[in-house]
Design a protein around this motif. Sequence first.
Motif, PDB file in Angstrom:
ATOM      1  N   ALA A  91       2.663 -86.779  12.706  1.00  0.00           N
ATOM      2  CA  ALA A  91       1.687 -87.562  11.679  1.00  0.00           C
ATOM      3  C   ALA A  91       1.230 -86.440  10.978  1.00  0.00           C
ATOM      4  O   ALA A  91       1.047 -86.905   9.685  1.00  0.00           O
ATOM      5  CB  ALA A  91       0.576 -88.184  12.581  1.00  0.00           C
ATOM      6  N   TYR A  92       1.108 -85.324  11.391  1.00  0.00           N
ATOM      7  CA  TYR A  92       0.701 -84.130  10.494  1.00  0.00           C
ATOM      8  C   TYR A  92       1.766 -84.083   9.237  1.00  0.00           C
ATOM      9  O   TYR A  92       1.390 -83.933   8.105  1.00  0.00           O
ATOM     10  CB  TYR A  92       0.514 -82.756  11.192  1.00  0.00           C
ATOM     11  N   HIS A  93       3.069 -83.733   9.783  1.00  0.00           N
ATOM     12  CA  HIS A  93       4.012 -83.806   8.701  1.00  0.00           C
ATOM     13  C   HIS A  93       4.205 -84.801   7.847  1.00  0.00           C
ATOM     14  O   HIS A  93       4.458 -84.918   6.705  1.00  0.00           O
ATOM     15  CB  HIS A  93       5.297 -83.501   9.409  1.00  0.00           C
ATOM     16  N   ALA A  94       4.000 -86.181   8.291  1.00  0.00           N
ATOM     17  CA  ALA A  94       3.923 -87.358   7.510  1.00  0.00           C
ATOM     18  C   ALA A  94       3.011 -87.285   6.479  1.00  0.00           C
ATOM     19  O   ALA A  94       3.019 -87.563   5.306  1.00  0.00           O
ATOM     20  CB  ALA A  94       3.827 -88.565   8.382  1.00  0.00           C
ATOM     21  N   LYS A  95       1.819 -87.030   6.758  1.00  0.00           N
ATOM     22  CA  LYS A  95       0.484 -86.760   5.878  1.00  0.00           C
ATOM     23  C   LYS A  95       0.847 -85.927   4.892  1.00  0.00           C
ATOM     24  O   LYS A  95       0.270 -86.145   3.660  1.00  0.00           O
ATOM     25  CB  LYS A  95      -0.710 -86.480   6.803  1.00  0.00           C
ATOM     26  N   ASN A  96       1.343 -84.684   5.297  1.00  0.00           N
ATOM     27  CA  ASN A  96       1.902 -83.709   4.193  1.00  0.00           C
ATOM     28  C   ASN A  96       3.052 -84.128   3.381  1.00  0.00           C
ATOM     29  O   ASN A  96       3.438 -83.703   2.275  1.00  0.00           O
ATOM     30  CB  ASN A  96       2.266 -82.628   4.799  1.00  0.00           C
ATOM     31  N   GLY A  97       3.654 -85.406   3.354  1.00  0.00           N
ATOM     32  CA  GLY A  97       4.306 -86.138   2.590  1.00  0.00           C
ATOM     33  C   GLY A  97       5.974 -85.621   2.942  1.00  0.00           C
ATOM     34  O   GLY A  97       6.801 -86.183   2.261  1.00  0.00           O
ATOM     35  N   LYS A  98       6.068 -84.842   3.662  1.00  0.00           N
ATOM     36  CA  LYS A  98       7.566 -84.632   4.015  1.00  0.00           C
ATOM     37  C   LYS A  98       7.667 -84.404   5.670  1.00  0.00           C
ATOM     38  O   LYS A  98       7.120 -83.408   6.443  1.00  0.00           O
ATOM     39  CB  LYS A  98       8.116 -83.362   3.380  1.00  0.00           C
ATOM     40  N   GLN A  99       8.482 -85.675   6.249  1.00  0.00           N
ATOM     41  CA  GLN A  99       8.719 -85.526   7.590  1.00  0.00           C
ATOM     42  C   GLN A  99       9.918 -84.506   7.839  1.00  0.00           C
ATOM     43  O   GLN A  99      10.683 -84.262   7.177  1.00  0.00           O
ATOM     44  CB  GLN A  99       9.275 -87.030   8.207  1.00  0.00           C
TER      45      GLN A  99
END
Lengths: 132, 484
Positions: free
Chosen positions: B156-164
């Motif tokens: 979820a953290y990486h998704a929130k940062n815009g790049k999985q």
Amino acid sequence: MKEINELNLPDDIKYTDDHEWVKKDGEILTIGITDYAQDQLGEIVFVEVPEAGDSFDQGDEFGTVESVKAVSEMYMPIAGEVVEVNEALEDGPELVNTSCYDQGWIMKIKPQNPSDFEALLDKAAYLDTLRG
Amino acid sequence: MTTPTATTGLIFNEPLLWEKSKPGRCGLSIPTSDVPSSPLDSALTTNGPDLPQLSEVDVTRHFTRLSQWNFGVDSGMYPLGSCTMKYNPKTNEVQAARPGFTTAHPMAGEQVSQGAMELMYNLEQDLAEITGMDAVTLQPAAGAHGELTGMLVIHAYHAKNGKQRSKIIIPDTAHGTNPASASLCGYESINIKSGENGILTPEAVAEVMDEDTAGIMITNPNTLGLFEENIKEIADIVHAKGGLVYGDGANMNAIMGIVQPGKIGIDVIHLNLHKTFSTPHGGGGPGSGPIGVVEKLAPFLPSPRISKTDKGYSWQFDCPDTIGRMLTFHGHFGVLVRAYAYIRTMGKGLKTASQLAVLNANYIKAKLKDTLALAYDRPCMHECVFSDKNQQPHHVTTLDMAKRLMDYGFHPPTVYFPLVVHGAIMIEPTETESKETIDEFIQAFKDIAKEAEETPELLQTAPNLPKVKRMDEVAAARKPCLCG
């Protein structure tokens, strides 16, 4: 467990340092696991094989062998496409213990590059890896 | 030599409950109904469940007899490496049995659940302090579920940062569940090898860490019972590329009060309350696997979160970045009570517990290293790993020695794990065993090693004393009987 000099390692096949063996029959290669591998694993209770038509690169995991001790991965000796798998292993995984070079073969592949076969280990080189 | 503690006694064969069942037999009498019956619509009803029909004494004897076949931490030393089978103090049970806890209902309102909520809040705070983390959730049901929760937070953290990202690094000394948890989040496991001394090198991590890698899952102390000394440097390498460090806290029993994982670069850690914090472990649990996270990951924790205000404790459902619920209600509450009781009764003694756990393992390592081959001859943490190399010439395996240990009155250690050690024997005595018991265990292993040389057949057919002798593991795996 067997001593190194008790191992059955045929002269007419090739080996990998991950303990697979490869036998050439025309343009088709048959793959299995070595006497050393089956002996170390102990009694094998399940073999997971890929499906005909699957393709793998060299070094890819293509299946697993499960004994009561552990699950071990099998790695592709050379790149190629699976043409046939040993259906008998589904009901008879012990064939890998009792006949690892014959009835306990794992699968047959069509190699991407047939000349890769020559680069595999011969019996002497495989024995060297076992002796460490 | 002292008299062996293990002996035989009168134990009973016992059939399955279904085989004991007699139609009409019942454990209680229900009063005759004094209201007219009203049939339900047949579309809403089915046949009743197929349960055995038994009296109370049938059931009591059944489970008492089964318990007599069993071996648990209340019967003897249970040195199961990687599992921390420490003794579970009975005060934990006393606290968990208090009516205020046993009659609490998760759907009761906040105003009547303040005591239970206070306990959960305080436990979160205590676990945060022990791990050096900023926020804790108590929801996960057990260790692997905690891993999954932690990995979902990282996802979820990486998704929130815009790049999985697509990959995760997992060393060969990690727990076997780690790759499974990562795979469930869609990450491909990149396996790396530990160094020659069983410790992960920063170079091995740097070689594979890139900006498409979500992070690393590292077990510290690792499954060889060794402390990952390069953890800080490894964390720096991972962080520099924007990755996160997942710490598998299953081996936390070695470092309580000594190392705070949050201070050495770990971003997410799970704890096994049923290991480190002395809640019941055998018999299928339930377990409990809280996770702690650093501040920047707190918004992603499962909801609802518990919060403390002037008016008391309340549930916060307004968590826009949460990964959502991981379990119905609020975790395995009865287990949480036991863990909290343990932490409060131990206090600063938690640090002593870890010190003694490490001391005990090193004592066994030193005393047995001339008997069993030591995998890595260096100071260990709370568990030590041997192999059956010295016994191979006598055709005696790790399994044979483990089975024979039962005849001496000890539960076998973990065997054939970690996989990086061939024929591994992984011994974790925990802090709760006395020197006398540990000395008896050491002597038992020495006697067994002698038997391996002189009478190997004794080991190959062991165990002889338990009700159930050597199990046919091969038949069980090849032809499992799955009917009830």
